[in-house]
Enzyme design. Structure first.
Site, short mmCIF file in Angstrom:
data_model
loop_
_atom_site.label_atom_id
_atom_site.label_comp_id
_atom_site.label_asym_id
_atom_site.label_seq_id
_atom_site.Cartn_x
_atom_site.Cartn_y
_atom_site.Cartn_z
N HIS A 54 25.92 -9.16 -12.30
CA HIS A 54 25.47 -9.27 -13.69
C HIS A 54 26.01 -8.12 -14.51
O HIS A 54 26.34 -7.06 -13.97
CB HIS A 54 23.95 -9.46 -13.83
CG HIS A 54 23.10 -8.48 -13.10
ND1 HIS A 54 22.90 -7.20 -13.55
CD2 HIS A 54 22.37 -8.60 -11.97
CE1 HIS A 54 22.08 -6.58 -12.71
NE2 HIS A 54 21.75 -7.40 -11.73
N HIS B 272 21.39 2.63 -9.41
CA HIS B 272 22.43 3.37 -10.12
C HIS B 272 22.01 4.79 -10.46
O HIS B 272 20.83 5.14 -10.47
CB HIS B 272 22.91 2.62 -11.37
CG HIS B 272 21.86 2.45 -12.43
ND1 HIS B 272 20.87 1.52 -12.35
CD2 HIS B 272 21.68 3.08 -13.61
CE1 HIS B 272 20.11 1.59 -13.42
NE2 HIS B 272 20.57 2.54 -14.21
N GLU C 191 16.98 7.36 -19.49
CA GLU C 191 16.34 6.09 -19.82
C GLU C 191 14.83 6.22 -19.83
O GLU C 191 14.21 6.56 -18.83
CB GLU C 191 16.74 5.05 -18.76
CG GLU C 191 18.23 4.92 -18.56
CD GLU C 191 18.59 4.04 -17.36
OE1 GLU C 191 17.66 3.48 -16.72
OE2 GLU C 191 19.78 3.92 -17.06
N TYR D 158 8.05 -6.30 -14.91
CA TYR D 158 9.49 -6.02 -14.95
C TYR D 158 10.09 -6.37 -13.59
O TYR D 158 9.51 -6.05 -12.55
CB TYR D 158 9.69 -4.55 -15.30
CG TYR D 158 11.11 -4.08 -15.28
CD1 TYR D 158 12.08 -4.69 -16.09
CD2 TYR D 158 11.50 -3.01 -14.48
CE1 TYR D 158 13.39 -4.25 -16.09
CE2 TYR D 158 12.81 -2.55 -14.48
CZ TYR D 158 13.75 -3.17 -15.27
OH TYR D 158 15.04 -2.72 -15.27
N HIS E 67 13.74 7.90 -16.37
CA HIS E 67 14.76 8.19 -15.37
C HIS E 67 15.83 9.00 -16.09
O HIS E 67 16.61 8.45 -16.87
CB HIS E 67 15.36 6.91 -14.79
CG HIS E 67 14.32 5.98 -14.21
ND1 HIS E 67 14.38 4.61 -14.33
CD2 HIS E 67 13.19 6.25 -13.51
CE1 HIS E 67 13.33 4.07 -13.72
NE2 HIS E 67 12.59 5.03 -13.22
N HIS F 28 17.91 5.52 -9.42
CA HIS F 28 16.78 4.61 -9.59
C HIS F 28 17.27 3.19 -9.42
O HIS F 28 18.46 2.94 -9.24
CB HIS F 28 16.10 4.84 -10.94
CG HIS F 28 17.02 4.71 -12.11
ND1 HIS F 28 17.86 5.73 -12.48
CD2 HIS F 28 17.23 3.70 -12.97
CE1 HIS F 28 18.56 5.35 -13.54
NE2 HIS F 28 18.20 4.11 -13.86
N HIS G 253 16.88 -19.52 -11.59
CA HIS G 253 15.50 -19.03 -11.63
C HIS G 253 15.26 -18.42 -12.99
O HIS G 253 16.11 -17.68 -13.50
CB HIS G 253 15.32 -17.99 -10.51
CG HIS G 253 14.13 -17.12 -10.68
ND1 HIS G 253 12.84 -17.61 -10.60
CD2 HIS G 253 14.01 -15.79 -10.96
CE1 HIS G 253 11.99 -16.60 -10.81
NE2 HIS G 253 12.67 -15.49 -11.04
FE LIG Z 1 18.77 2.61 -15.29
#
Ligand SMILES: [Fe+2]
Length: 427
Positions: free
Chosen positions: A284, A327, A333, A342, A358, A364, A382
């Site tokens: 993605h 990543h 963030e 989430y 983060h 994370h 989905h």
């Molecule tokens: Fe992130």
């Protein structure tokens, strides 16, 4: 109560609440209609390039010059720029901000979690609000930054100098730097998040090969039509200036703009209008694909702040790890959750009204359970539904405040959600 709006992302609008209030053909006529006063409100330098230039002309019952000295405001002690002493590289997560006891309005209900930079150098401030009482004879003016307000609980009625906006959860509102506004709650108590943008004003991101349409479309941004109130009561104006709050009294409502034209204006946006784009093959895209608004810095492609959402969407990638991948990156963030769950944190620790941080280069991604589930999943189309998370992402370290670290909401076991990944088995 009916509100009317003008649409388009900061087009040059013109609106009058009384026919004839707007002068024709000139901005500052010798005698504006009805004895109104013409006042220019600029949120860009006069000489900013035309595409960047933001200013509006306001035709109001009294000029805003008429007030006594501002004095330090003693409320809102929890609104404070972080000083760096509480900042850690650790991943942080907070429980939801509780509603206050008694009558607390938006100004006094704000509390700073973190931020970077300041009004003179750019950056962002991150605040949450939890409040029980509407503002009445009181207005707020943030001379330090543009305010992006993300309601999480409780619909807002925002009265600005240029008009009024209904802003229920699922919408956002953006108030230009320096514009006065009042916030009322139409459903009792209210809670939400604020990104205070000290940098370049928020704008729509470029779309590159996506083309002319997609993500947030300009036509879905709504700016209020002119609205005013003729109230000769005592009003308090609370101003945030250079990181501190100041107060003064005036003897009339500051919401006395009868007509205006220009493109420095508040706006609202329904996040359900976001045209989410994702893969139809494998992998993605980077989460920048979810950018609603961006405040660019002077480094190309490296935002002072991006406002990013994680809305309901279909997941169809083949041979793809579908949650947000692990990543470590240069951007910092701060996340919040408006409702639902989430997809990288399904254990319940990231609750609506809660938050996480983060900071740059600290790893994370999905927790252990979400990872195991995603690796074992039978990959059929989905739909991720009934959820709305968002992120304020900044190129600079997001410093924490004393409240963030010691205010009783910080979870002490967040790291544990990444503990116990089974080791890879090499042949
Ligand atoms: Fe992130």
């Amino acid at each position: 109560m009916t509100m009317s709006y003008q649409t388009g992302f900061l087009n040059h609008f013109a609106s009058e609440a009384v026919p004839g209030a707007l002068p024709e053909g000139r901005n500052s006529p010798q005698k504006p209609a009805f004895g109104l006063y013409a006042e220019q409100f600029s949120t860009s330098a006069f000489t900013a390039p035309r595409a960047e230039n933001r200013r509006s002309w306001l035709y109001r019952m009294r000029p805003t010059t008429e007030h006594g000295a501002f004095k330090p405001y003693s409320g809102a002690e929890r609104l404070a720029a972080p000083d760096g002493t509480h900042t850690t590289p650790n991943r942080l997560r907070w429980n939801p901000l509780p509603m206050p006891d008694g009558e607390v309005d938006f100004v006094d209900g704000m509390v700073t979690y973190g931020g970077n930079g300041g009004p003179s150098e750019g950056g962002i401030g991150i605040h949450l609000y939890a409040a029980t009482a509407s503002m009445d004879a009181r207005a707020f003016q943030n001379s330090d930054g543009e305010m992006l307000i993300v309601p999480q609980q409780g619909a807002l009625l925002i009265t600005t100098e240029l008009g009024r906006m209904d802003v229920p959860p699922g919408h956002i509102a953006v108030i230009p730097k320096g514009m006065r506004f009042r916030l009322e709650f139409t459903e009792g108590a209210a809670r939400g998040y604020i990104c205070e943008n000290f940098g370049a004003p928020f704008r729509l991101p470029d779309l590159g090969p996506i083309g002319a349409n997609g993500l947030a479309n300009p036509r879905d941004f709504e700016t209020p039509a002119a609205w005013f109130e003729d109230r000769d009561d005592n009003f308090e104006v609370v101003q945030k200036f250079n990181g501190k709050l100041w107060t003064t009294m005036i003897d009339h409502s500051p919401f006395d703009v009868v007509g205006w034209h220009g493109n420095s204006a508040p706006y609202r946006y329904d996040l359900a209008r976001f045209n989410t784009i994702g893969t139809v093959s494998f992998d993605h895209p980077d989460p920048s694909i979810f950018t609603v608004l961006t405040s660019p810095s002077d480094t190309p492609g490296t935002a002072n702040c991006d406002f990013v959402i994680f809305p309901p969407r279909w997941m169809v990638g083949e041979d793809t790890f579908r949650p947000p991948w692990f990543h470590r990156n240069v951007m910092s963030e701060f996340m919040g959750l408006i409702h639902g769950e989430y997809d990288a944190k399904e254990g319940g620790g990231f609750a609506p009204g809660g938050a996480s941080l983060h900071n740059q280069f600290n790893g994370h991604g999905p927790d252990v359970d979400s990872t195991a589930k995603a690796m074992a999943a039978d990959l059929k189309p989905h739909k991720i539904d009934n959820t709305l998370a968002f992120m304020f992402e900044s190129r600079a370290i997001i410093q924490s405040t004393d409240f963030a670290m010691n205010g009783g909401l910080l979870q002490d076991d967040y790291d544990a959600c990444w503990s116990g990944f089974p080791k890879a088995r090499l042949p």
